[in-house]
Design a protein around this motif. Structure first.
Motif, PDB file in Angstrom:
ATOM      1  N   UNK A 192      95.894 -54.082 -19.756  1.00  0.00           N
ATOM      2  CA  UNK A 192      97.337 -53.947 -19.677  1.00  0.00           C
ATOM      3  C   UNK A 192      97.944 -55.325 -19.584  1.00  0.00           C
ATOM      4  N   UNK A 193      98.951 -55.551 -20.404  1.00  0.00           N
ATOM      5  CA  UNK A 193      99.628 -56.835 -20.326  1.00  0.00           C
ATOM      6  C   UNK A 193     101.081 -56.594 -19.974  1.00  0.00           C
ATOM      7  N   UNK A 194     101.642 -57.537 -19.281  1.00  0.00           N
ATOM      8  CA  UNK A 194     103.054 -57.433 -18.968  1.00  0.00           C
ATOM      9  C   UNK A 194     103.739 -58.663 -19.518  1.00  0.00           C
ATOM     10  N   UNK A 217      99.359 -47.422 -28.373  1.00  0.00           N
ATOM     11  CA  UNK A 217     100.645 -47.491 -27.659  1.00  0.00           C
ATOM     12  C   UNK A 217     100.864 -48.882 -27.072  1.00  0.00           C
ATOM     13  N   UNK A 218      99.807 -49.463 -26.481  1.00  0.00           N
ATOM     14  CA  UNK A 218      99.923 -50.801 -25.892  1.00  0.00           C
ATOM     15  C   UNK A 218     100.118 -51.851 -26.982  1.00  0.00           C
ATOM     16  N   UNK A 219      99.388 -51.731 -28.088  1.00  0.00           N
ATOM     17  CA  UNK A 219      99.551 -52.667 -29.204  1.00  0.00           C
ATOM     18  C   UNK A 219     100.974 -52.588 -29.751  1.00  0.00           C
ATOM     19  N   UNK A 220     101.497 -51.375 -29.880  1.00  0.00           N
ATOM     20  CA  UNK A 220     102.867 -51.184 -30.370  1.00  0.00           C
ATOM     21  C   UNK A 220     103.868 -51.845 -29.424  1.00  0.00           C
ATOM     22  N   UNK A 221     103.666 -51.683 -28.117  1.00  0.00           N
ATOM     23  CA  UNK A 221     104.566 -52.284 -27.134  1.00  0.00           C
ATOM     24  C   UNK A 221     104.527 -53.809 -27.229  1.00  0.00           C
TER      25      UNK A 221
END
Length: 69
Positions: A2-4, A46-50
């Motif tokens: 997870x990246x922020x 989903x994370x790549x898209x974000x």
């Protein structure tokens, strides 16, 4: 994984690159770790898209998709 990414209010600086025909951001996103490979587990779609959307929102339009750095 997870990246922020902190919100930004400053768009990435752009530069003219001969032969491109449009400004390119001076900083880019290395995308190798977004996909699953022998080296990286990758991230969910989903994370790549974000990550990609946040990058575009920051004014970054240079995406390095080389399979190895």
């Amino acid at each position: 994984m997870t990246s922020s990414m902190p919100p930004t209010t400053v768009a990435a600086k752009q530069a003219q690159v001969p032969g491109i025909g449009r400004p390119v951001s001076r900083v880019g996103l290395g995308c190798m770790s977004l996909a699953r490979s022998q080296t990286y587990q990758g991230v969910s779609h989903a994370e790549a898209d974000r990550i990609v959307r946040a990058t575009l929102d920051a004014g970054i339009n240079l995406f390095d998709n080389a399979p190895m750095y």
